[in-house]
Design an enzyme around this catalytic site. Structure first.
Site, mmCIF file in Angstrom:
data_model
loop_
_atom_site.group_PDB
_atom_site.id
_atom_site.type_symbol
_atom_site.label_atom_id
_atom_site.label_comp_id
_atom_site.label_asym_id
_atom_site.label_seq_id
_atom_site.Cartn_x
_atom_site.Cartn_y
_atom_site.Cartn_z
ATOM 1 N N HIS A 420 0.736 -1.530 0.032
ATOM 2 C CA HIS A 420 0.040 0.040 0.058
ATOM 3 C C HIS A 420 0.857 1.280 0.404
ATOM 4 O O HIS A 420 -0.018 2.169 0.855
ATOM 5 C CB HIS A 420 -1.334 -0.003 1.280
ATOM 6 C CG HIS A 420 -2.224 -0.992 1.150
ATOM 7 N ND1 HIS A 420 -2.935 -1.720 2.693
ATOM 8 C CD2 HIS A 420 -2.561 -1.972 0.581
ATOM 9 C CE1 HIS A 420 -3.362 -2.389 2.103
ATOM 10 N NE2 HIS A 420 -3.225 -2.659 0.814
ATOM 11 N N LEU A 421 2.231 1.399 -0.491
ATOM 12 C CA LEU A 421 2.808 2.221 -0.662
ATOM 13 C C LEU A 421 1.886 3.611 -1.089
ATOM 14 O O LEU A 421 1.674 3.409 -2.118
ATOM 15 C CB LEU A 421 4.110 1.981 -1.458
ATOM 16 C CG LEU A 421 5.697 3.020 -1.163
ATOM 17 C CD1 LEU A 421 6.410 1.800 -1.962
ATOM 18 C CD2 LEU A 421 5.301 3.775 -2.317
#
Length: 477
Positions: A420-421
């Protein structure tokens, strides 16, 4: 092809890019081009939400970037390589950011109350569409597991959470206190609905969508973006929007000479504008705790990847800084089920730099005792859920759970990432609240790169919201 000109060129057909291109093209006469490096269509792997086959390293629809999670521990980050981006290959988790996330960023125009209409506009909630704060006419269908689609372990998970005293959270998109409840999904009857499916089904003539067209670079006139370069030549643009994702967008900025000066010089790139691109990103560190359910009920064949979640305050975060997700299908046939334990508000210590043409990514997870303590706590909550009736824990063993140093060692050995960068071109240091790259003209970023921090809940729904929000900003064209 070469020699063409568009009012807006959107680079990247992922979640935010599909939404933005479709909404911008609603203005008659505005010519919009959406360029996707991957193909325009997927496979069965990108339709069946129970399948995460396309997230496996080496799959042709997965970019598969490499990262170092902690020193000596590497991982591969799945990113969708097709129109729809990661929304076409992920688990269909469609949960909004919390009020504390959005208000806490302090970005004008992006507070919770300001962006709520854009969440609502994006969704067609098939369960709660007529409830306040929900949409019933948007492109993205939203559904919670129920009836024949309900996995047999979902009820025991909720019962175990209740037995441990955790509150219910029946609507995880209501902006209420954290607790246990069903996970909203952008899937209907087991079929994943990507951003491309939802927004690009019928295209007006002023919207052109091209696949298999990687953008090689941004064309700059001094610091004004005037187009993009592809293998077919230059395409001129009134405005260029980078929506290639939190990993590819920083690479395109770096190729244009926009980024940390020392990094660019080390890579042999002429520095045009020194900005802290790729500095201080965040993502959710996670581990999977394996277990066997108490009964012999087989995994439900139509269960979405994660049907139910428990969000928890570890002690100092009322919005919930821990997440426990139940995976109701084994990762391998006949294998165990898992509870995913994730830290949702980690330290923002990630570093991305450009090494040749690819990003060199270091998540630098768990550098602080506070982060280690909280992920430890999540693992122990998962073990409590199993003891409260969910199933039989396969690991870690009891002598590990009872010792902080041993739990830390087990976490390190099993560490992964939620992928989920966010925050590689954050609003504030890199972009302004209009999503324009600071110090430039005609150049914006519209993807999760701009989020100052990863939201406490997965960013898929927020990426869609971002596309909607960006389209409502003032545009020159």
């Amino acid at each position: 092809m070469a020699g063409e000109r568009f009012d807006v060129v959107v680079v990247g057909g992922g979640s935010a890019g599909c939404v933005l291109a479709a909404r911008l093209a609603e203005k008659p006469g505005r010519r919009v081009l959406l360029l996707e490096a991957g193909p325009l269509t997927g496979t069965d792997d990108t339709r069946d939400v129970t399948s995460l086959a396309a997230t496996v390293p080496g799959h042709p629809l997965n970019w598969g970037y490499t990262t170092e999670l902690v020193s000596g521990i590497d991982a591969v980050l799945p990113r969708g390589r097709l129109l729809g981006g990661s929304s076409a290959i992920n688990g269909g988790y469609f949960v909004r950011a919390t009020r504390d996330d959005l208000d806490g960023w302090g970005v004008p125009g992006f507070g919770y109350d300001e962006v709520l209409p854009f969440y609502v506009r994006s969704e067609r909630d098939l369960d709660l569409g007529d409830a306040p704060g929900h949409g019933d006419a948007g492109p993205i269908p939203v559904r919670r597991p129920a009836g024949s689609l309900l996995a047999p372990t979902t009820g025991p998970f909720l019962a175990a959470a209740a037995a441990l005293g955790f509150p219910e959270e029946p609507d995880k998109n209501a902006g209420g206190p954290p607790g246990a409840g069903p996970v909203p999904s952008n899937a209907v009857d087991g079929v994943r609905v990507s951003a491309a499916d939802a927004y690009l089904g019928e295209r007006p003539s002023n919207l052109v969508v091209r696949g298999d067209t990687p953008v090689l670079g941004i064309e700059l006139d001094r610091l004004r973006a005037v187009g993009v370069r592809t293998g077919q030549g230059l395409i001129e643009a009134g405005e260029v929007v980078l929506a290639a994702g939190a990993l590819a967008t920083p690479v395109l900025l770096a190729r244009a000479g926009i980024g940390p000066g020392d990094d660019l010089r080390a890579a042999g790139i002429r520095v045009r504008h020194d900005l802290p691109v790729g500095r201080g990103f965040s993502d959710h560190p996670a581990v999977f705790l394996p277990f066997r359910p108490h009964d012999d009920t087989p995994p439900h064949p139509h269960a979405v990847t994660a049907q139910v979640a428990l969000h928890v305050d570890s002690g100092a975060d009322p919005a919930g800084d821990l997440e426990l997700l139940l995976f109701s299908r084994p990762f391998t046939p006949g294998g165990p089920l898992h509870v995913m334990c994730a830290l949702q508000r980690p330290d923002r210590s990630g570093v991305l730099s450009v090494d040749g043409s690819a990003p060199a990514v270091r998540h630098r997870y768990l550098r602080t005792e506070a982060d280690r303590r909280r992920l430890r706590h999540a693992v122990r909550i998962a073990a409590d859920l199993l003891r409260a009736g969910l199933g039989t824990r396969l690991e870690p063993e009891g002598f590990v759970l009872g010792n902080d140093a041993r739990v830390d060692g087990w976490i390190r050995d099993h560490l992964t990432t939620s992928s989920h960068l966010c925050g590689t071109a954050a609003i504030g240091p890199v972009c302004d609240p209009q999503l324009r790259v600071r110090g430039t003209q005609g150049l914006r970023v519209v993807d999760t790169s701009v989020f100052p921090a990863v939201p406490r809940r997965g960013p898929a729904a927020s990426a869609i919201m971002l596309g909607e929000r960006a389209a409502a900003l003032p545009w020159d064209s």
